[in-house]
Design a protein around this motif. Structure first.
Motif, PDB file in Angstrom:
ATOM      1  N   LEU A 150       4.341   9.239  -4.736  1.00 10.87           N
ATOM      2  CA  LEU A 150       4.690   7.896  -4.734  1.00 10.87           C
ATOM      3  C   LEU A 150       2.942   7.958  -5.625  1.00 10.87           C
ATOM      4  O   LEU A 150       1.865   8.427  -5.311  1.00 10.87           O
TER       5      LEU A 150
ATOM      6  N   ILE B  20       2.645   5.032   5.013  1.00  4.47           N
ATOM      7  CA  ILE B  20       4.126   5.926   4.951  1.00  4.47           C
ATOM      8  C   ILE B  20       4.364   5.936   6.316  1.00  4.47           C
ATOM      9  O   ILE B  20       3.894   6.049   7.607  1.00  4.47           O
TER      10      ILE B  20
ATOM     11  N   ILE C 273       7.856   3.317   3.304  1.00  2.02           N
ATOM     12  CA  ILE C 273       6.269   2.581   2.508  1.00  2.02           C
ATOM     13  C   ILE C 273       6.650   1.355   2.578  1.00  2.02           C
ATOM     14  O   ILE C 273       6.990   0.590   2.065  1.00  2.02           O
TER      15      ILE C 273
ATOM     16  N   ILE D  44      -1.634   1.289   1.892  1.00  2.01           N
ATOM     17  CA  ILE D  44      -0.470   2.357   1.349  1.00  2.01           C
ATOM     18  C   ILE D  44      -0.211   2.505   3.225  1.00  2.01           C
ATOM     19  O   ILE D  44      -1.254   3.543   3.537  1.00  2.01           O
TER      20      ILE D  44
ATOM     21  N   ILE E 153       8.228   5.860  -7.092  1.00  2.00           N
ATOM     22  CA  ILE E 153       8.781   6.909  -6.258  1.00  2.00           C
ATOM     23  C   ILE E 153       9.791   7.737  -6.197  1.00  2.00           C
ATOM     24  O   ILE E 153      10.529   7.166  -7.246  1.00  2.00           O
TER      25      ILE E 153
ATOM     26  N   TYR F 153      11.861   7.415   3.484  1.00  2.00           N
ATOM     27  CA  TYR F 153      11.289   8.133   2.410  1.00  2.00           C
ATOM     28  C   TYR F 153      10.259   9.486   3.216  1.00  2.00           C
ATOM     29  O   TYR F 153       9.805   9.505   4.573  1.00  2.00           O
TER      30      TYR F 153
ATOM     31  N   GLU G 166      -1.986   4.928   7.183  1.00  2.00           N
ATOM     32  CA  GLU G 166      -2.279   5.125   5.909  1.00  2.00           C
ATOM     33  C   GLU G 166      -3.402   4.972   4.215  1.00  2.00           C
ATOM     34  O   GLU G 166      -4.458   5.527   5.251  1.00  2.00           O
TER      35      GLU G 166
END
Length: 187
Positions: free
Chosen positions: A38, A54, A168, A52, A184, A33, A71
């Motif tokens: 999100l 990315i 992700i 989480i 998403i 992505y 994160e």
């Protein structure tokens, strides 16, 4: 990542990390992505830690998602061992930008997250509060990275925060965590 089949599961419509299984690995999207929003909700167990991530890259030079991926911290701010620095608290851009802990619900309660990335412009919200607004690769970004743990050691300085697109990931940090309403939308 390898091993996630026994570790991550769906229970009562919630994606959860099985606390009885150790070392399962982070759950990583198949797709890459770049420009997206999100939305999701998370809750963490007492003393729990997760995240989480990315812009995660995959390959032999990236054995862990955090080597390349910034994160949003998922944490029990009260009882987790990683609660000593403001930039390590829940909702923070880990080790770079702190989140006001008053915006975060405690362990065992749901927190609503929105992460938006558009052309490297990164914004985090937690429980409707905007907590991060930064451009990846900007002088401000580079200064924050240089003065963080990611500004030291070859494994970080070569890759961390350098990518504007990637996978992700939901982090396996060895604690029970739940996620729901994961959406998403590409921009």
């Amino acid at each position: 990542k390898e091993g996630t089949d026994d570790c991550w599961r769906v229970e009562d419509g919630l994606l959860t990390l099985n606390h009885e299984y150790k070392g399962g690995g982070d759950l990583v999207t198949n797709k890459v992505y770049e420009n997206y929003i999100l939305n999701l909700e998370w809750k963490i167990s007492r003393a729990g830690n997760s995240g989480i991530l990315i812009n995660v890259q995959e390959g032999s030079q990236f054995p862990k998602t955090y080597i390349s991926g910034p994160e949003m911290q998922v944490l029990d701010n009260k009882d987790a061992s990683d609660n000593k620095k403001d930039t390590h608290l829940a909702g923070s851009l880990y080790d770079l930008v702190s989140c006001n802990p008053e915006f975060v619900h405690p362990a065992g309660e749901w927190n609503k997250v929105k992460i938006r990335q558009k052309d490297g412009h990164l914004t985090f919200w937690i429980n409707t509060h905007e907590v991060v607004d930064i451009q990846i690769g900007s002088p401000e970004w580079n200064n924050l990275v240089a003065n963080s743990k990611f500004g030291h050691g070859e494994k970080y300085t070569k890759y961390f925060g350098k990518f504007l697109k990637g996978h992700i990931a939901l982090q396996d940090h060895g604690h029970r965590v739940w996620f729901r309403n994961i959406q998403i939308r590409e921009l």
